[in-house]
Design a protein around this motif. Structure first.
Motif, PDB file in Angstrom:
ATOM      1  N   GLY A 185       0.790  -1.224   0.000  1.00  0.00           N
ATOM      2  CA  GLY A 185       0.000   0.000   0.000  1.00  0.00           C
ATOM      3  C   GLY A 185       0.822   1.274   0.000  1.00  0.00           C
ATOM      4  N   GLU A 186       2.095   1.178  -0.402  1.00  0.00           N
ATOM      5  CA  GLU A 186       2.970   2.352  -0.336  1.00  0.00           C
ATOM      6  C   GLU A 186       2.460   3.503  -1.193  1.00  0.00           C
ATOM      7  N   GLU A 187       1.933   3.211  -2.379  1.00  0.00           N
ATOM      8  CA  GLU A 187       1.460   4.265  -3.259  1.00  0.00           C
ATOM      9  C   GLU A 187       0.292   5.017  -2.626  1.00  0.00           C
ATOM     10  N   THR A 188      -0.626   4.268  -1.996  1.00  0.00           N
ATOM     11  CA  THR A 188      -1.756   4.915  -1.314  1.00  0.00           C
ATOM     12  C   THR A 188      -1.259   5.806  -0.188  1.00  0.00           C
ATOM     13  N   LEU A 189      -0.258   5.337   0.552  1.00  0.00           N
ATOM     14  CA  LEU A 189       0.303   6.120   1.652  1.00  0.00           C
ATOM     15  C   LEU A 189       0.908   7.419   1.125  1.00  0.00           C
ATOM     16  N   LYS A 190       1.665   7.337   0.049  1.00  0.00           N
ATOM     17  CA  LYS A 190       2.299   8.539  -0.495  1.00  0.00           C
ATOM     18  C   LYS A 190       1.254   9.506  -1.049  1.00  0.00           C
ATOM     19  N   GLN A 191       0.211   8.977  -1.666  1.00  0.00           N
ATOM     20  CA  GLN A 191      -0.869   9.842  -2.149  1.00  0.00           C
ATOM     21  C   GLN A 191      -1.561  10.538  -0.983  1.00  0.00           C
ATOM     22  N   LEU A 192      -1.691   9.843   0.130  1.00  0.00           N
ATOM     23  CA  LEU A 192      -2.294  10.431   1.324  1.00  0.00           C
ATOM     24  C   LEU A 192      -1.468  11.618   1.801  1.00  0.00           C
ATOM     25  N   LEU A 193      -0.154  11.445   1.825  1.00  0.00           N
ATOM     26  CA  LEU A 193       0.724  12.513   2.305  1.00  0.00           C
ATOM     27  C   LEU A 193       0.830  13.660   1.312  1.00  0.00           C
ATOM     28  N   ASP A 194       0.409  13.432   0.083  1.00  0.00           N
ATOM     29  CA  ASP A 194       0.409  14.493  -0.925  1.00  0.00           C
ATOM     30  C   ASP A 194      -0.911  15.262  -0.975  1.00  0.00           C
ATOM     31  N   THR A 195      -1.835  14.943  -0.068  1.00  0.00           N
ATOM     32  CA  THR A 195      -3.150  15.601  -0.086  1.00  0.00           C
ATOM     33  C   THR A 195      -3.008  17.117  -0.048  1.00  0.00           C
ATOM     34  N   ASP A 196      -2.146  17.605   0.827  1.00  0.00           N
ATOM     35  CA  ASP A 196      -1.818  19.033   0.882  1.00  0.00           C
ATOM     36  C   ASP A 196      -0.454  19.157   1.533  1.00  0.00           C
ATOM     37  N   GLU A 197       0.058  20.376   1.637  1.00  0.00           N
ATOM     38  CA  GLU A 197       1.430  20.557   2.112  1.00  0.00           C
ATOM     39  C   GLU A 197       1.608  20.205   3.588  1.00  0.00           C
ATOM     40  N   SER A 198       0.516  20.135   4.331  1.00  0.00           N
ATOM     41  CA  SER A 198       0.609  19.835   5.764  1.00  0.00           C
ATOM     42  C   SER A 198       0.365  18.370   6.095  1.00  0.00           C
TER      43      SER A 198
END
Length: 414
Positions: A299-312
């Motif tokens: 699930g690494e891609e989902t995790l990285k997309q989550l952290l890219d939601t916004d700058e915070s």
């Protein structure tokens, strides 16, 4: 005499309404629930009206419909959200409706679905629902979360059992960790939240500058705390003044980190179910508050997309301390649901902080100036274990042991 299933279900309904949101005579209530929850919801509605509720509304949730939108509807349909739906939710907040959410969705529901599309829809949902989210995190509405043993969730947790046996086993877990097996569950919740209050009072008196987590599994994380941070846990009083229990179960005490003062490595001790995907083996390295290196076994891609939601989203909004002996942990079960698993282990959360965790945090300028984090997401993941040590770090750099081998060592915990 042991209670029958129906007696336990009725007690659970009473706990959610009376202790969860502390519904008062003349109050209004919104329940959001999966279809599997019908017997429980019916009893909750009965309890609410018997307590003098003025109005009870139920939003039924069929998770398969959300999946069909994403897989069959095309991108335009996937991202469509009528403004009137969000306006209705905002009106209910303004009108003082308490909210109870029942969780029980399939942790792997969206496995195989386009992750980028899921991320887009999740971000848009968060943007449109920002006012409602702010009311929840700021506790300007009374709210609580509970669970229902849906077939899909039960089979995920207990894949080796028949569907009937898995559901029965999961219901028993829910009743156990929610204190329904006690003679008087509502009174048992009062005793439990009083204990958590003693811990929060102790931690607030200390005003540590940071908290340090370490364990042999690889976590070595120093979390600086927001200026004027406030520890919460158990029962909470919001703008209505009612004493509510936002999460059932709950064994955490939690506060707001400083968004720019987190350094070190955090390694997940349990899997994370988010956006319909199960993420396992998370490892993050933080520098000056931001996750600068992120990996996961699945699930690494989902995790990285989550952290890219916004700058915070790559910064932290919460740390929470939970003993390894908490009832959820004692079941020995990995529930693949944050509501449960976060109450089996100490954890951190990516994204938005709770405004109540910072003195004067209802003022956004003060919250940000104190180091609070504002984001569209708030996602908890677990880093605690029976081998984890936690220290409070004072302003002069001294260390005060808070937990050893996953258990509280301060007198306030007794």
């Amino acid at each position: 005499m042991s209670k029958t299933f129906d007696e336990k279900l009725n007690e659970y309904a009473r706990v959610l309404v009376e202790a969860g949101v502390a519904l008062q005579s003349g109050g209004k209530l919104l329940i959001n629930a999966p279809l599997d929850a019908r017997p429980l919801v019916h009893e909750m509605v009965r309890v609410a009206y018997r307590r003098g509720a003025l109005d009870v509304r139920v939003e039924w949730r069929d998770e398969e419909l959300e999946k069909l939108r994403l897989t069959e509807g095309g991108r335009e349909a996937a991202l469509f959200m009528p403004e009137w739906a969000m306006e209705q939710a905002e009106r209910m907040v303004d009108d003082g409706y308490a909210r109870i959410g029942l969780r029980g969705d399939d942790p792997n529901l969206l496995a195989g679905v386009d992750g980028a599309l899921i991320a887009e829809r999740s971000k848009k949902t968060a943007q449109m629902g920002e006012k409602v989210s702010a009311a929840i995190t700021g506790h300007t509405v009374d709210w609580s979360l509970g669970a229902v043993a849906s077939s899909a969730w039960a089979k995920n947790v207990y894949p080796d059992l028949s569907e009937e046996d898995a559901v029965a086993r999961l219901w028993e877990d829910i009743f156990t960790v929610s204190r329904i097996n006690e003679n008087d569950p509502v009174a048992a919740w009062k005793d439990h939240t009083d204990r958590l209050a003693r811990l929060t009072h102790y931690l607030n008196d200390q005003q540590f500058s940071a908290v340090h987590f370490s364990n042999p599994e690889g976590t070595d994380l120093t979390v600086g705390l927001a200026d004027g941070h406030v520890w919460d846990g158990g029962a909470m009083a919001g703008a209505t003044g009612n004493s509510t229990v936002p999460n059932m179960p709950t064994d955490e005490v939690f506060t707001a980190p400083h968004r720019d003062r987190v350094d070190g490595v955090a390694v997940a001790s349990k899997s994370l179910s988010v956006r319909g995907t199960l993420i396992q083996g998370i490892r993050m390295e933080f520098k000056d508050g931001k996750a600068v290196s992120v990996s996961a076994e699945t699930g690494e891609e989902t995790l990285k997309q989550l952290l890219d939601t916004d700058e915070s989203a790559a910064h932290l909004g919460e740390i929470a301390l939970v003993p390894a002996s908490a009832p959820v942990a004692q079941t020995g079960t990995l529930f693949n649901m944050t509501l449960f698993d976060e109450n089996a282990a100490s954890h951190i959360a990516q994204g938005r902080c709770y405004s109540t965790n910072i003195a004067g945090g209802s003022d956004e300028e003060k919250l940000l100036a104190a180091g609070g984090n504002k984001s569209l997401i708030h996602v908890d993941w677990m880093i605690g274990s029976p081998t984890t040590d936690v220290d409070g770090i004072t302003k002069d750099g001294s260390r005060v042991p808070l937990m050893r081998q996953g258990e509280w060592v301060v007198e306030a915990a007794n």
